[in-house]
Design an enzyme around this catalytic site. Sequence first.
Site, PDB file in Angstrom:
ATOM      1  N   VAL A  25      -5.101 -26.361 -47.587  1.00 25.63           N
ATOM      2  CA  VAL A  25      -5.409 -25.076 -46.941  1.00 25.63           C
ATOM      3  C   VAL A  25      -4.128 -24.339 -46.546  1.00 25.63           C
ATOM      4  CG1 VAL A  25      -5.678 -25.920 -44.545  1.00 25.63           C
ATOM      5  CG2 VAL A  25      -6.927 -23.904 -45.306  1.00 25.63           C
ATOM      6  N   ASP A  27     -12.818 -26.479 -41.729  1.00 30.76           N
ATOM      7  CA  ASP A  27     -13.348 -27.624 -40.997  1.00 30.76           C
ATOM      8  C   ASP A  27     -12.632 -28.883 -41.411  1.00 30.76           C
ATOM      9  OD1 ASP A  27     -15.103 -29.509 -42.939  1.00 30.76           O
ATOM     10  OD2 ASP A  27     -15.052 -27.429 -43.647  1.00 30.76           O
ATOM     11  N   GLY A  58     -13.320 -28.609 -48.525  1.00 33.65           N
ATOM     12  CA  GLY A  58     -13.414 -28.177 -47.131  1.00 33.65           C
ATOM     13  C   GLY A  58     -12.084 -27.611 -46.679  1.00 33.65           C
ATOM     14  N   GLU A  59     -11.774 -27.805 -45.400  1.00 34.98           N
ATOM     15  CA  GLU A  59     -10.530 -27.332 -44.767  1.00 34.98           C
ATOM     16  C   GLU A  59     -10.488 -25.808 -44.634  1.00 34.98           C
ATOM     17  OE1 GLU A  59      -7.048 -28.541 -46.899  1.00 34.98           O
ATOM     18  OE2 GLU A  59      -7.486 -30.676 -46.737  1.00 34.98           O
ATOM     19  N   GLY A  60     -11.329 -25.091 -45.369  1.00 32.03           N
ATOM     20  CA  GLY A  60     -11.218 -23.633 -45.425  1.00 32.03           C
ATOM     21  C   GLY A  60     -10.677 -23.161 -46.766  1.00 32.03           C
TER      22      GLY A  60
END
Length: 601
Positions: free
Chosen positions: A347, A424, A566-568
């Site tokens: 990210v 997240d 995830g992570e954005g």
Amino acid sequence: MTTRTTKPTPMREGAGPQGAAPRPRAEGYPAEQREAIYRVIAERRDVRRGFLPDPVPDDVLGRVLAAAHQAPSVGFSQPWDFIVITEQGRRERVAALARQRRDDYAAGLPGARARAFDQLKIESILDTPVNIAVTCDRTRGGRHTLGRHTQPRTADFSSVLAVANLWLAARAEGLGVGWVSFFDERELAAELGLPSHLEVVAYLCVGYVSEFGQEPELATSGWARRRPVTWAVHSQEYGRRGWPGEETVDQLAEVIAAIKPLDSAAVAAARERQDKMTKPRGSLGELEDVSVRLAGLAGECPPPLPEPACVAVFAGDHGVHAQGVTPWPQEVTAQMVANFLAGGAVVNAFAAQAGAEVTVVDMGVAADLDPVPGLLPRKIGRGTADFTAGPAMTRDQAYAAVTAGAEVARDLVAAGNRCLLTGDMGIANTTASAALICAFTAADPADATGRGTGIDAATYARKVDVVCRGLARHQPDPADPIGVLAAFGGFEHAAIAGFVLGAAALRVPVILDGVIAGAGALAAAALAPDAVQACFAGHRSAEPGHAIALDFMGLRPLVDLGLRLGEGTGAVLALPLVQSAARALRDVATFDSAGVADKHD
Ligand SMILES: Cc1cc2nc3c(=O)[nH]c(=O)nc-3n(C[C@H](O)[C@H](O)[C@H](O)COP(=O)(O)O)c2cc1C
């Protein structure tokens, strides 16, 4: 009970102790003098531009310094000294120190912030005839200085109050003051010949100016916004917002009440403009709808560019991890948080490319995290409970997490961001996501549950069973979103729900990442259906529950690359698309303006 006399007297009567005779109350200032006080407070500005070369007369400077010296101070320690600097050579050396730190700061800024910062003037060291360094002696008065004994920082606070007095008095004299904090404090202290026990608290540039701005320059330039005073006032205890004389307000209820449908006039104007732009109608596909929604959200066409942008990575741990739903150890959540903060995760790389800022929010990591820049500590608990054994969290915790997410959105928007992105981190959070998606959409757990980070058949079967058992145990009611969040968690899902609500209330677009964001957004939509209008689906995750969530909300993903990180990451990849949609509406010529012939109908 307050006892008041009805007899008019020059001294107003004040309340005495209960049962005691009323005592006279000291007068405030007459109305016009009070007004002058409030006026100088409202019109004091940090000034960086428009300084005049006119010298500051000694008597004026003396009055301003004397005002500074009348500041309150801990234990009456008066820890300040004022170093008045007029020498050109010394100011040039100080300016060089500030320039160096300015460059360091600029080098670390993400895209739009760096461009905006380039336009800002952050010091006027050489433009002003007088510079004043305000220092603090934290040892002055010795060991028993009243109050500083328990709170050493009060020495610094006292010197800052001297600065405030100086700043206000200067404004009343028509003198502009600009505070410069772009220094390595010890470097500056050496240049000013400070003994080692003295600290520089403020470096001020002082001179006459052509005018004072109405608003802070950082507000007019869009760098940051003024927070409404009601956000800052709490009644009795932190978190209970209440203006004097008014009922306390439930912050989340207030956020939800502020969420309204898109502005129909701006929507219509954007559609009309899209149809007049020099391109075949509809040829920008989904991006036309994105641009129309951006306009409807902003209430203006064309809408502002959605930048600066900030991705908030909400992190939390999950009690359901104990059910063996993932091969990854729980400690990885905290370790990845450290990685985000060190700039080493995917990210971070994507955000650097897209010019977005990364902020990490600890909503409930099951470890103590060191305070570092970029980390917002908002821990509700050290991980949720196992939802197969009971609720993941209490209703109060769910409520607090949603509220915290909304506050994060609020703070990031006040800090000047015009686009928010969800991220997240939480080992086992795809399991909680699947349960949430089933609870809100009535999907079958076998359809909504995915392989997360990549799990074998046995683990997958166990994961589906865990989701089934959770649903059977909690019998969630989708009309009670807080109850659903409390049943399954996690803290990061609840925070993302609040984050979406906070963005929607402030009419700022929020780009959703994958399945965790989708599950959180479902909760937001259940709390405030119009919040979905502020949401843009960054991508479609490989997790099957994500498509279910997006379909349920009527959102179409902008990117579909089979990502499941995830992570954005998926949200950040979509940021340039959302920005391009706004840019098209702003920059593309119309058939009329460009003199291009339209198609014959
Ligand atoms: C502790 C402190 C440090 C500041 N440092 C700087 C600075 O280095 N450069 C700058 O341009 N402004 C600086 N400012 C000014 C703020 O940007 C300014 O006060 C704020 O934007 C509000 O604007 P106003 O003072 O006009 O109300 C500083 C202000 C304070 C209180």
